[in-house]
Design a protein around this motif. Structure first.
Motif, PDB file in Angstrom:
ATOM      1  N   MET A   1       0.838  -1.181   0.000  1.00 14.59           N
ATOM      2  CA  MET A   1       0.000   0.000   0.000  1.00 14.59           C
ATOM      3  C   MET A   1       0.887   1.250   0.000  1.00 14.59           C
ATOM      4  N   VAL A   2       0.595   2.182  -0.863  1.00 17.54           N
ATOM      5  CA  VAL A   2       1.361   3.420  -0.959  1.00 17.54           C
ATOM      6  C   VAL A   2       0.766   4.441   0.004  1.00 17.54           C
ATOM      7  N   ARG A   3       1.638   5.024   0.811  1.00 15.07           N
ATOM      8  CA  ARG A   3       1.189   6.037   1.757  1.00 15.07           C
ATOM      9  C   ARG A   3       1.206   7.412   1.098  1.00 15.07           C
ATOM     10  N   PRO A   4       0.223   8.233   1.404  1.00 14.70           N
ATOM     11  CA  PRO A   4       0.231   9.590   0.838  1.00 14.70           C
ATOM     12  C   PRO A   4       1.398  10.381   1.416  1.00 14.70           C
ATOM     13  N   PRO A   5       1.875  11.383   0.686  1.00 11.40           N
ATOM     14  CA  PRO A   5       2.987  12.181   1.206  1.00 11.40           C
ATOM     15  C   PRO A   5       2.591  12.899   2.493  1.00 11.40           C
ATOM     16  N   GLU A   6       3.569  13.071   3.345  1.00 18.77           N
ATOM     17  CA  GLU A   6       3.351  13.753   4.622  1.00 18.77           C
ATOM     18  C   GLU A   6       3.059  15.223   4.372  1.00 18.77           C
ATOM     19  N   LYS A   7       2.082  15.762   5.081  1.00 19.29           N
ATOM     20  CA  LYS A   7       1.733  17.170   4.932  1.00 19.29           C
ATOM     21  C   LYS A   7       2.524  18.004   5.936  1.00 19.29           C
ATOM     22  N   LEU A   8       3.021  19.136   5.469  1.00 19.99           N
ATOM     23  CA  LEU A   8       3.710  20.091   6.339  1.00 19.99           C
ATOM     24  C   LEU A   8       2.754  21.224   6.676  1.00 19.99           C
ATOM     25  N   ILE A   9       2.782  21.669   7.926  1.00 20.25           N
ATOM     26  CA  ILE A   9       1.941  22.798   8.331  1.00 20.25           C
ATOM     27  C   ILE A   9       2.816  23.889   8.927  1.00 20.25           C
ATOM     28  N   ARG A  10       2.460  25.130   8.634  1.00 20.01           N
ATOM     29  CA  ARG A  10       3.240  26.285   9.080  1.00 20.01           C
ATOM     30  C   ARG A  10       2.808  26.743  10.459  1.00 20.01           C
ATOM     31  N   ARG A  11       3.591  27.638  11.042  1.00 18.54           N
ATOM     32  CA  ARG A  11       3.401  28.110  12.409  1.00 18.54           C
ATOM     33  C   ARG A  11       1.971  28.581  12.713  1.00 18.54           C
ATOM     34  N   PRO A  12       1.342  29.410  11.889  1.00 17.60           N
ATOM     35  CA  PRO A  12      -0.017  29.842  12.238  1.00 17.60           C
ATOM     36  C   PRO A  12      -0.988  28.671  12.411  1.00 17.60           C
ATOM     37  N   THR A  13      -0.846  27.649  11.590  1.00 12.14           N
ATOM     38  CA  THR A  13      -1.711  26.475  11.709  1.00 12.14           C
ATOM     39  C   THR A  13      -1.385  25.689  12.975  1.00 12.14           C
ATOM     40  N   VAL A  14      -0.099  25.551  13.279  1.00 15.83           N
ATOM     41  CA  VAL A  14       0.308  24.854  14.513  1.00 15.83           C
ATOM     42  C   VAL A  14      -0.252  25.583  15.725  1.00 15.83           C
ATOM     43  N   LEU A  15      -0.120  26.900  15.746  1.00 17.16           N
ATOM     44  CA  LEU A  15      -0.621  27.684  16.878  1.00 17.16           C
ATOM     45  C   LEU A  15      -2.138  27.555  16.993  1.00 17.16           C
ATOM     46  N   ASP A  16      -2.824  27.581  15.872  1.00 17.74           N
ATOM     47  CA  ASP A  16      -4.279  27.451  15.881  1.00 17.74           C
ATOM     48  C   ASP A  16      -4.706  26.074  16.378  1.00 17.74           C
ATOM     49  N   ARG A  17      -4.063  25.026  15.890  1.00 13.90           N
ATOM     50  CA  ARG A  17      -4.449  23.658  16.263  1.00 13.90           C
ATOM     51  C   ARG A  17      -4.129  23.340  17.713  1.00 13.90           C
ATOM     52  N   THR A  18      -3.021  23.902  18.249  1.00 10.22           N
ATOM     53  CA  THR A  18      -2.606  23.567  19.613  1.00 10.22           C
ATOM     54  C   THR A  18      -3.149  24.528  20.661  1.00 10.22           C
ATOM     55  N   GLY A  19      -3.465  25.757  20.240  1.00 12.03           N
ATOM     56  CA  GLY A  19      -3.886  26.771  21.203  1.00 12.03           C
ATOM     57  C   GLY A  19      -2.722  27.384  21.965  1.00 12.03           C
ATOM     58  N   LEU A  20      -1.507  27.089  21.540  1.00  9.21           N
ATOM     59  CA  LEU A  20      -0.322  27.623  22.205  1.00  9.21           C
ATOM     60  C   LEU A  20      -0.021  29.040  21.729  1.00  9.21           C
ATOM     61  N   ALA A  21       0.645  29.799  22.582  1.00 11.03           N
ATOM     62  CA  ALA A  21       1.186  31.089  22.175  1.00 11.03           C
ATOM     63  C   ALA A  21       2.501  30.834  21.455  1.00 11.03           C
ATOM     64  N   SER A  22       2.912  31.744  20.617  1.00 10.40           N
ATOM     65  CA  SER A  22       4.133  31.591  19.841  1.00 10.40           C
ATOM     66  C   SER A  22       5.350  31.381  20.736  1.00 10.40           C
ATOM     67  N   ALA A  23       5.465  32.169  21.802  1.00 12.90           N
ATOM     68  CA  ALA A  23       6.605  32.033  22.714  1.00 12.90           C
ATOM     69  C   ALA A  23       6.594  30.681  23.418  1.00 12.90           C
ATOM     70  N   THR A  24       5.419  30.188  23.758  1.00 14.88           N
ATOM     71  CA  THR A  24       5.313  28.873  24.398  1.00 14.88           C
ATOM     72  C   THR A  24       5.738  27.779  23.435  1.00 14.88           C
ATOM     73  N   LEU A  25       5.313  27.881  22.183  1.00 13.33           N
ATOM     74  CA  LEU A  25       5.727  26.919  21.166  1.00 13.33           C
ATOM     75  C   LEU A  25       7.250  26.899  21.056  1.00 13.33           C
ATOM     76  N   ASP A  26       7.869  28.075  21.001  1.00 11.68           N
ATOM     77  CA  ASP A  26       9.329  28.166  20.898  1.00 11.68           C
ATOM     78  C   ASP A  26      10.011  27.517  22.099  1.00 11.68           C
ATOM     79  N   ARG A  27       9.493  27.764  23.303  1.00 13.77           N
ATOM     80  CA  ARG A  27      10.075  27.161  24.515  1.00 13.77           C
ATOM     81  C   ARG A  27       9.946  25.643  24.490  1.00 13.77           C
ATOM     82  N   LEU A  28       8.770  25.149  24.083  1.00 12.26           N
ATOM     83  CA  LEU A  28       8.566  23.700  24.031  1.00 12.26           C
ATOM     84  C   LEU A  28       9.492  23.038  23.010  1.00 12.26           C
ATOM     85  N   VAL A  29       9.659  23.650  21.850  1.00 14.44           N
ATOM     86  CA  VAL A  29      10.571  23.100  20.832  1.00 14.44           C
ATOM     87  C   VAL A  29      11.991  23.075  21.391  1.00 14.44           C
TER      88      VAL A  29
END
Length: 74
Positions: A1-29
């Motif tokens: 079975m062929v897997r679909p290519p992995e999707k990349l998401i940018r920072r605004p989408t990550v922040l929206d999906r997680t509910g994190l603030a930008s600075a919190t995201l940076d600290r967690l990374v």
């Protein structure tokens, strides 16, 4: 079975999906508590959607009454 290519998401989408603030995201990374982004160009990064989704699924759920209502409404 062929897997679909992995999707990349940018920072605004990550922040929206997680509910994190930008600075919190940076600290967690930086601390290893969030998936490391992929460099997509010299000036931009993105995250693997599957890794962000997995991170979200592993977060503990708030238990009713254990979270201050003022925290939830913010």
């Amino acid at each position: 079975m062929v897997r679909p290519p992995e999707k990349l998401i940018r920072r605004p989408t990550v922040l929206d999906r997680t509910g994190l603030a930008s600075a919190t995201l940076d600290r967690l990374v930086a601390s290893g508590g969030f998936p490391i982004p992929v460099r997509t160009s010299p000036a931009t990064v993105a995250w693997l959607q599957s890794e962000v989704s997995k991170w979200i699924r592993t977060r503990p759920r708030a238990v009713r009454g254990s979270v201050n209502q003022s925290e939830v409404s913010q």
